[in-house]
Design an enzyme around this catalytic site. Structure first.
Site, short mmCIF file in Angstrom:
data_model
loop_
_atom_site.label_atom_id
_atom_site.label_comp_id
_atom_site.label_asym_id
_atom_site.label_seq_id
_atom_site.Cartn_x
_atom_site.Cartn_y
_atom_site.Cartn_z
N GLY A 57 0.98 -0.95 0.24
CA GLY A 57 0.03 0.06 -0.05
C GLY A 57 0.68 1.38 0.20
O GLY A 57 2.26 1.16 0.27
N GLN A 69 3.52 10.09 0.81
CA GLN A 69 4.44 9.08 1.05
C GLN A 69 5.79 9.48 0.36
O GLN A 69 6.92 8.95 0.48
CB GLN A 69 4.66 7.55 1.39
CG GLN A 69 3.88 7.29 2.76
CD GLN A 69 3.54 6.01 2.48
OE1 GLN A 69 3.08 4.75 2.35
NE2 GLN A 69 4.57 4.73 3.43
N CYS A 116 5.09 -0.55 7.17
CA CYS A 116 5.25 0.67 6.87
C CYS A 116 6.56 1.08 5.66
O CYS A 116 7.45 0.89 6.56
CB CYS A 116 4.84 1.72 7.63
SG CYS A 116 4.99 3.42 6.60
N LEU A 117 6.24 1.39 4.28
CA LEU A 117 7.33 1.51 3.89
C LEU A 117 8.41 2.66 4.06
O LEU A 117 9.16 3.25 4.03
CB LEU A 117 7.56 2.18 2.25
CG LEU A 117 6.25 0.67 1.27
CD1 LEU A 117 5.67 0.99 0.23
CD2 LEU A 117 7.39 -0.38 1.09
N HIS A 120 -4.85 1.79 6.82
CA HIS A 120 -3.39 2.48 7.03
C HIS A 120 -3.02 3.34 6.49
O HIS A 120 -2.86 4.81 6.76
CB HIS A 120 -2.27 1.26 7.63
CG HIS A 120 -0.53 1.26 7.45
ND1 HIS A 120 0.02 0.93 7.78
CD2 HIS A 120 -0.12 2.02 6.45
CE1 HIS A 120 0.95 1.03 7.83
NE2 HIS A 120 0.85 1.70 6.89
N GLU A 121 -3.52 2.96 5.21
CA GLU A 121 -3.43 4.03 3.77
C GLU A 121 -4.06 5.09 4.47
O GLU A 121 -3.25 6.02 3.82
CB GLU A 121 -3.53 3.66 2.40
CG GLU A 121 -2.34 2.41 2.03
CD GLU A 121 -1.11 2.62 2.70
OE1 GLU A 121 -0.96 3.77 2.55
OE2 GLU A 121 -0.09 1.49 3.09
N HIS A 149 -2.99 7.75 6.74
CA HIS A 149 -2.23 8.48 6.17
C HIS A 149 -2.19 10.40 5.47
O HIS A 149 -1.35 11.01 5.87
CB HIS A 149 -1.35 7.63 5.48
CG HIS A 149 0.65 6.62 5.22
ND1 HIS A 149 1.63 6.93 5.73
CD2 HIS A 149 0.64 5.61 5.20
CE1 HIS A 149 2.39 6.04 5.94
NE2 HIS A 149 1.57 5.21 5.55
ZN ZN Z 1 2.38 3.07 5.74
#
Ligand code: ZN
Length: 172
Positions: free
Chosen positions: A44, A49, A93-94, A135-136, A139
């Site tokens: 995701g 990000q 998370c990236l 989660h996304e 963000h």
């Molecule tokens: Zn994340």
């Protein structure tokens, strides 16, 4: 090409703006995001990000019924209802490489968003798809999964990421 941002980049803490209409620019951003997400690899990605403050999310997951890989982009995604049932799942998370934590969230959600053709979609999602979207979508309002942890655990993870990024820099 935009790059992935890591904590403590301030853009990760900002709110993304709502899109007026899904046009070629928004589709180009979502295509780029999809590429970055797949390369990472991740499941995701939110536009924050990669430093773009627009409400765009991409997702990749295995469909529980068809067992096939499924990926799509969401524009202006919004959660309109949550199930009372909650479930604990591991998240990563990236923007926080190599950090994972068990987080409790509602099991199912109803999500509303615009698709690539500007069509308003409203659907109930469950399982991993529900988890990734929660989660996304967090963000997009500047929220990270570590915000659900105690300040102590959160700070340990932030420090670990800084160490990992520092070592990465030294290798080059
Ligand atoms: Zn994340």
């Amino acid at each position: 090409m935009e790059k992935l941002l890591y904590i403590p980049d301030p853009l990760l803490r900002q709110k993304a703006d709502k899109i007026k209409k899904v046009g070629s620019e928004e589709i180009a951003i979502s295509n780029k995001m999809m590429q970055i997400m797949l390369n990472a690899p991740g499941v995701g990605l939110a536009a924050n990000q990669i430093g773009i403050l627009k409400q765009i999310v991409t997702i990749l997951f295995i469909d529980q019924e068809t067992k096939k890989e499924n990926k799509y982009s969401l524009f202006n995604p919004k959660i309109v209802s949550y199930s009372k049932d909650k479930i604990v799942m591991e998240e990563g998370c990236l923007s926080l490489p190599k950090q994972y934590a068990e987080i409790e969230r509602p099991k199912n959600i109803v999500v509303e968003y615009l698709d690539q053709n500007n069509k308003l979609i409203n659907k109930e999602v469950s399982g991993v798809e529900s988890r990734i979207l929660q989660h996304e979508i967090d963000h997009l309002s500047g929220k990270l999964f570590i915000d659900y942890l105690s300040p102590l655990k959160r700070n340990i993870m932030i420090k670990k990421v800084q160490k990992i990024l520092k070592n990465k820099k030294n290798e080059k």
